[in-house]
Design a protein around this motif. Structure first.
Motif, PDB file in Angstrom:
ATOM      1  N   LEU A 144       0.848  -1.195   0.000  1.00 33.87           N
ATOM      2  CA  LEU A 144       0.000   0.000   0.000  1.00 33.87           C
ATOM      3  C   LEU A 144       0.879   1.238   0.000  1.00 33.87           C
ATOM      4  CD1 LEU A 144      -2.773   1.355   0.221  1.00 33.87           C
ATOM      5  CD2 LEU A 144      -2.641   1.031   2.713  1.00 33.87           C
ATOM      6  N   THR A 145       0.670   2.107  -0.988  1.00 34.19           N
ATOM      7  CA  THR A 145       1.492   3.304  -1.139  1.00 34.19           C
ATOM      8  C   THR A 145       0.604   4.521  -1.376  1.00 34.19           C
ATOM      9  OG1 THR A 145       3.186   1.926  -2.197  1.00 34.19           O
ATOM     10  CG2 THR A 145       3.467   4.306  -2.362  1.00 34.19           C
ATOM     11  N   PHE A 146       1.012   5.665  -0.799  1.00 25.46           N
ATOM     12  CA  PHE A 146       0.295   6.926  -0.999  1.00 25.46           C
ATOM     13  C   PHE A 146       1.221   7.927  -1.683  1.00 25.46           C
ATOM     14  CE2 PHE A 146      -1.788   4.875   2.545  1.00 25.46           C
ATOM     15  CZ  PHE A 146      -3.138   5.111   2.321  1.00 25.46           C
ATOM     16  N   TYR A 147       0.640   8.714  -2.603  1.00 29.86           N
ATOM     17  CA  TYR A 147       1.380   9.770  -3.301  1.00 29.86           C
ATOM     18  C   TYR A 147       0.626  11.086  -3.098  1.00 29.86           C
ATOM     19  CZ  TYR A 147       3.445   5.712  -5.636  1.00 29.86           C
ATOM     20  OH  TYR A 147       4.067   4.516  -5.896  1.00 29.86           O
ATOM     21  N   TRP A 148       1.389  12.152  -2.918  1.00 32.21           N
ATOM     22  CA  TRP A 148       0.781  13.465  -2.670  1.00 32.21           C
ATOM     23  C   TRP A 148       1.408  14.497  -3.600  1.00 32.21           C
ATOM     24  CZ3 TRP A 148       3.043  18.052  -1.003  1.00 32.21           C
ATOM     25  CH2 TRP A 148       2.165  19.055  -0.556  1.00 32.21           C
ATOM     26  N   TYR A 149       0.549  15.335  -4.193  1.00 30.63           N
ATOM     27  CA  TYR A 149       1.018  16.389  -5.091  1.00 30.63           C
ATOM     28  C   TYR A 149       0.258  17.675  -4.752  1.00 30.63           C
ATOM     29  CZ  TYR A 149       2.145  12.154  -7.756  1.00 30.63           C
ATOM     30  OH  TYR A 149       2.590  10.920  -8.139  1.00 30.63           O
ATOM     31  N   SER A 150       0.904  18.805  -4.981  1.00 31.83           N
ATOM     32  CA  SER A 150       0.240  20.093  -4.749  1.00 31.83           C
ATOM     33  C   SER A 150       0.736  21.134  -5.743  1.00 31.83           C
ATOM     34  CB  SER A 150       0.489  20.580  -3.324  1.00 31.83           C
ATOM     35  OG  SER A 150      -0.117  21.845  -3.120  1.00 31.83           O
ATOM     36  N   THR A 151      -0.198  21.979  -6.199  1.00 31.04           N
ATOM     37  CA  THR A 151       0.156  23.087  -7.092  1.00 31.04           C
ATOM     38  C   THR A 151       0.480  24.349  -6.302  1.00 31.04           C
ATOM     39  OG1 THR A 151      -2.185  23.680  -7.307  1.00 31.04           O
ATOM     40  CG2 THR A 151      -1.262  22.176  -8.967  1.00 31.04           C
ATOM     41  N   ASN A 152       0.286  24.276  -4.984  1.00 36.04           N
ATOM     42  CA  ASN A 152       0.590  25.419  -4.115  1.00 36.04           C
ATOM     43  C   ASN A 152       1.932  25.174  -3.428  1.00 36.04           C
ATOM     44  OD1 ASN A 152       0.707  27.482  -2.240  1.00 36.04           O
ATOM     45  ND2 ASN A 152      -1.432  27.263  -1.594  1.00 36.04           N
ATOM     46  N   PRO A 153       2.964  25.980  -3.713  1.00 38.48           N
ATOM     47  CA  PRO A 153       4.310  25.717  -3.183  1.00 38.48           C
ATOM     48  C   PRO A 153       4.418  25.820  -1.667  1.00 38.48           C
ATOM     49  CG  PRO A 153       4.222  27.860  -4.278  1.00 38.48           C
ATOM     50  CD  PRO A 153       2.943  27.167  -4.598  1.00 38.48           C
ATOM     51  N   VAL A 154       3.442  26.437  -1.007  1.00 41.40           N
ATOM     52  CA  VAL A 154       3.525  26.567   0.455  1.00 41.40           C
ATOM     53  C   VAL A 154       2.861  25.399   1.178  1.00 41.40           C
ATOM     54  CG1 VAL A 154       3.591  29.086   0.298  1.00 41.40           C
ATOM     55  CG2 VAL A 154       1.402  27.941   0.628  1.00 41.40           C
ATOM     56  N   VAL A 190       2.254  21.670   2.621  1.00 37.48           N
ATOM     57  CA  VAL A 190       3.119  20.603   3.139  1.00 37.48           C
ATOM     58  C   VAL A 190       2.325  19.311   3.176  1.00 37.48           C
ATOM     59  CG1 VAL A 190       4.555  22.147   4.512  1.00 37.48           C
ATOM     60  CG2 VAL A 190       2.505  21.155   5.530  1.00 37.48           C
ATOM     61  N   VAL A 191       3.040  18.202   3.120  1.00 41.59           N
ATOM     62  CA  VAL A 191       2.381  16.888   3.139  1.00 41.59           C
ATOM     63  C   VAL A 191       1.680  16.687   4.482  1.00 41.59           C
ATOM     64  CG1 VAL A 191       2.691  14.419   2.871  1.00 41.59           C
ATOM     65  CG2 VAL A 191       4.205  15.994   1.655  1.00 41.59           C
ATOM     66  N   PRO A 192       0.400  16.324   4.485  1.00 45.01           N
ATOM     67  CA  PRO A 192      -0.308  16.062   5.741  1.00 45.01           C
ATOM     68  C   PRO A 192       0.391  14.974   6.541  1.00 45.01           C
ATOM     69  CG  PRO A 192      -1.855  16.229   3.920  1.00 45.01           C
ATOM     70  CD  PRO A 192      -0.484  16.192   3.321  1.00 45.01           C
ATOM     71  N   LEU A 209      -6.701   4.916  -6.554  1.00 43.00           N
ATOM     72  CA  LEU A 209      -7.712   5.952  -6.341  1.00 43.00           C
ATOM     73  C   LEU A 209      -7.034   7.306  -6.331  1.00 43.00           C
ATOM     74  CD1 LEU A 209     -10.648   6.735  -5.663  1.00 43.00           C
ATOM     75  CD2 LEU A 209     -10.016   6.560  -3.236  1.00 43.00           C
ATOM     76  N   THR A 210      -7.452   8.173  -7.246  1.00 41.16           N
ATOM     77  CA  THR A 210      -6.914   9.525  -7.344  1.00 41.16           C
ATOM     78  C   THR A 210      -8.001  10.519  -6.953  1.00 41.16           C
ATOM     79  OG1 THR A 210      -5.467   8.831  -9.156  1.00 41.16           O
ATOM     80  CG2 THR A 210      -5.811  11.197  -8.867  1.00 41.16           C
ATOM     81  N   GLU A 211      -7.714  11.382  -5.971  1.00 38.07           N
ATOM     82  CA  GLU A 211      -8.726  12.317  -5.474  1.00 38.07           C
ATOM     83  C   GLU A 211      -8.169  13.720  -5.280  1.00 38.07           C
ATOM     84  OE1 GLU A 211     -12.086   9.869  -2.951  1.00 38.07           O
ATOM     85  OE2 GLU A 211     -10.426  10.786  -1.848  1.00 38.07           O
ATOM     86  N   VAL A 212      -9.047  14.695  -5.521  1.00 37.34           N
ATOM     87  CA  VAL A 212      -8.815  16.087  -5.152  1.00 37.34           C
ATOM     88  C   VAL A 212     -10.003  16.479  -4.285  1.00 37.34           C
ATOM     89  CG1 VAL A 212      -8.580  18.475  -5.941  1.00 37.34           C
ATOM     90  CG2 VAL A 212      -7.547  16.607  -7.260  1.00 37.34           C
ATOM     91  N   ARG A 213      -9.759  16.818  -3.038  1.00 39.30           N
ATOM     92  CA  ARG A 213     -10.825  17.087  -2.081  1.00 39.30           C
ATOM     93  C   ARG A 213     -11.148  18.577  -2.001  1.00 39.30           C
ATOM     94  NH1 ARG A 213      -8.207  12.988   2.457  1.00 39.30           N
ATOM     95  NH2 ARG A 213      -8.563  11.065   1.232  1.00 39.30           N
ATOM     96  N   SER A 214     -12.391  18.853  -1.674  1.00 36.11           N
ATOM     97  CA  SER A 214     -12.846  20.249  -1.595  1.00 36.11           C
ATOM     98  C   SER A 214     -12.105  21.024  -0.517  1.00 36.11           C
ATOM     99  CB  SER A 214     -14.354  20.286  -1.307  1.00 36.11           C
ATOM    100  OG  SER A 214     -15.078  19.595  -2.290  1.00 36.11           O
ATOM    101  N   SER A 215     -11.716  20.358   0.552  1.00 38.44           N
ATOM    102  CA  SER A 215     -11.017  21.019   1.654  1.00 38.44           C
ATOM    103  C   SER A 215      -9.597  21.426   1.283  1.00 38.44           C
ATOM    104  CB  SER A 215     -10.980  20.093   2.878  1.00 38.44           C
ATOM    105  OG  SER A 215     -10.339  18.865   2.555  1.00 38.44           O
ATOM    106  N   ALA A 216      -9.044  20.814   0.226  1.00 41.25           N
ATOM    107  CA  ALA A 216      -7.686  21.137  -0.235  1.00 41.25           C
ATOM    108  C   ALA A 216      -7.641  21.014  -1.760  1.00 41.25           C
ATOM    109  CB  ALA A 216      -6.660  20.216   0.411  1.00 41.25           C
ATOM    110  N   PRO A 217      -8.261  21.953  -2.465  1.00 45.23           N
ATOM    111  CA  PRO A 217      -8.398  21.832  -3.928  1.00 45.23           C
ATOM    112  C   PRO A 217      -7.101  21.896  -4.711  1.00 45.23           C
ATOM    113  CG  PRO A 217      -9.116  23.993  -3.159  1.00 45.23           C
ATOM    114  CD  PRO A 217      -8.886  23.169  -1.941  1.00 45.23           C
TER     115      PRO A 217
END
Length: 285
Positions: free
Chosen positions: A88-98, A100-102, A229-237
Motif C-alpha cells: 500500500l502506497t500513498f502519493y501526494w502532489y500540490s500546485t501550491n508551493p507553500v 506541506v504533506v499532511p 484511487l486519485t482524489e482532489v478534495r474540496s477542503s484542499a483543492p
C-alpha cells in the motif's frame, strides 16, 4: 426480474396462440381434405400461417435468451480462511508551493503490508478481517463487509465471481450502473490470472472535486488485485492524493493457474510439434 410464474402465464397464452394459428393453417390447407394418410395431412399449409408461427417461436427464443442472461446467479468466489496481502502506497502532489504533506499521509505511507482475511461468506456477502501493519510495528485491525450483488456496503476489495467485460460491476444495482471495461490476462502474486478491469470517474461527490478509480480484480475469485484511487478534495483543492494497492501474496493461488483459453492453444501447439518430430524421425529412418 422475471420468475417462474411469469413463464407459466407466458407459455399458457403462447400455447393458445399457437394452437389457434395452427388451426387457421389447417383450415386453409387443401391437401388434407382429400388425403387418408396422416403423414401427408396439412402438407399444403398456407405460407402466411407458417411465417407467423415461425415469427412467434423466434420472439420466444429471444425472450428466453434475454431472461436467461438477466437471471445469471451472483455469487462470491472466496472462502473463509483465504488471505490476501498487499503493498500500500500513498502519493501526494500540490500546485501550491507553500503546502506541506499532511502528517497522517506521512505515517500511512510507512506501510509494511495491508492484509485481508476472509472470515465468513454467504452467497453474496463477504466479511473480512483487515490488518494494516506499519513499518514501526503498529497494527490497525478492523472488519470490512462486502455485498457483491448491489455494492450497497461500498467495499472495494471484492466483487462477484465470474463477471466479464461488458457486464455490470454490481449486477443488481440501479444506482451504480458501472460496467467492466475489459477482461485480460495479467500476472499477480506470481500467477498468470484472468483479470477484470474497470475505470470509473466519481467526480461530483460531496466533499470531492475530482475522483478517479482504476481497478483490477481476479475474475475467478472476485478479489481486488490492484487498485488506484486519485482524489482532489474540496477542503484542499490544490492537492491531489493517490492511493495505490497491489497484491503481493496470497494463499489462494500458489501454483500458476491457466485458463482453458490459454491451455488449449498450448496443447495444440505441443501436439503439432510432436507430430512434426515423429514425422521427421520416420523419414530419416
Amino acid at each position: 426480474m422475471f420468475n417462474s410464474s411469469f413463464f407459466s402465464i407466458f407459455y399458457f397464452y403462447f400455447g393458445i396462440l399457437c394452437c389457434w394459428q395452427f388451426g387457421e393453417i389447417w383450415e386453409n390447407s387443401t391437401s388434407h381434405k382429400n388425403s387418408t394418410s396422416p403423414l401427408i395431412v396439412g402438407v399444403d399449409m398456407n405460407k402466411r400461417g407458417v411465417s407467423a408461427v415461425s415469427f412467434l417461436f423466434l420472439i420466444l427464443s429471444l425472450l428466453v435468451a434475454t431472461v436467461s442472461a438477466q437471471v445469471t446467479p451472483v455469487s462470491v468466489g472466496v472462502s473463509p480462511g483465504d488471505q490476501f496481502r498487499y503493498d500500500l502506497t500513498f502519493y501526494w502532489y500540490s500546485t501550491n508551493p507553500v503546502d506541506v504533506v499532511p502528517s497522517y499521509l506521512v505515517e500511512q505511507n510507512q506501510t509494511d503490508y495491508f492484509q485481508l482475511t476472509v472470515e465468513t461468506t454467504t452467497s453474496t456477502t463477504v466479511v473480512f478481517n483487515t490488518s494494516w501493519k506499519l513499518l514501526n510495528g503498529t497494527i490497525y485491525n478492523g472488519t470490512e463487509v462486502a455485498e457483491v450483488s448491489s455494492g450497497i456496503t461500498g467495499c472495494v476489495y471484492v466483487y462477484a465471481a465470474n463477471l466479464t467485460a461488458g457486464g455490470l460491476l454490481f449486477p443488481s444495482s440501479t444506482d451504480l450502473p458501472w460496467r467492466i471495461n475489459s477482461t485480460e490476462f495479467r500476472v499477480y502474486s506470481g500467477s498468470f490470472r484472468e483479470i477484470n478491469h474497470i475505470s470509473v470517474n466519481n467526480t461530483g461527490m460531496e466533499g470531492v472535486v475530482y475522483s478517479h478509480m482504476d481497478l483490477y480484480f481476479d475474475k475467478l475469485t472476485g478479489i481486488v488485485v490492484e487498485y488506484t484511487l486519485t482524489e482532489v478534495r474540496s477542503s484542499a483543492p490544490h492537492q491531489q492524493i493517490v492511493q495505490h494497492l497491489v497484491l503481493k501474496e496470497s494463499n489462494v493461488w500458489v501454483i500458476p493457474e491457466f485458463s482453458s483459453v490459454v491451455a488449449l492453444p498450448l496443447i495444440m501447439i505441443a501436439g503439432v510439434v510432436t507430430a512434426l518430430f515423429l514425422k521427421r524421425k520416420h523419414v530419416v529412418v
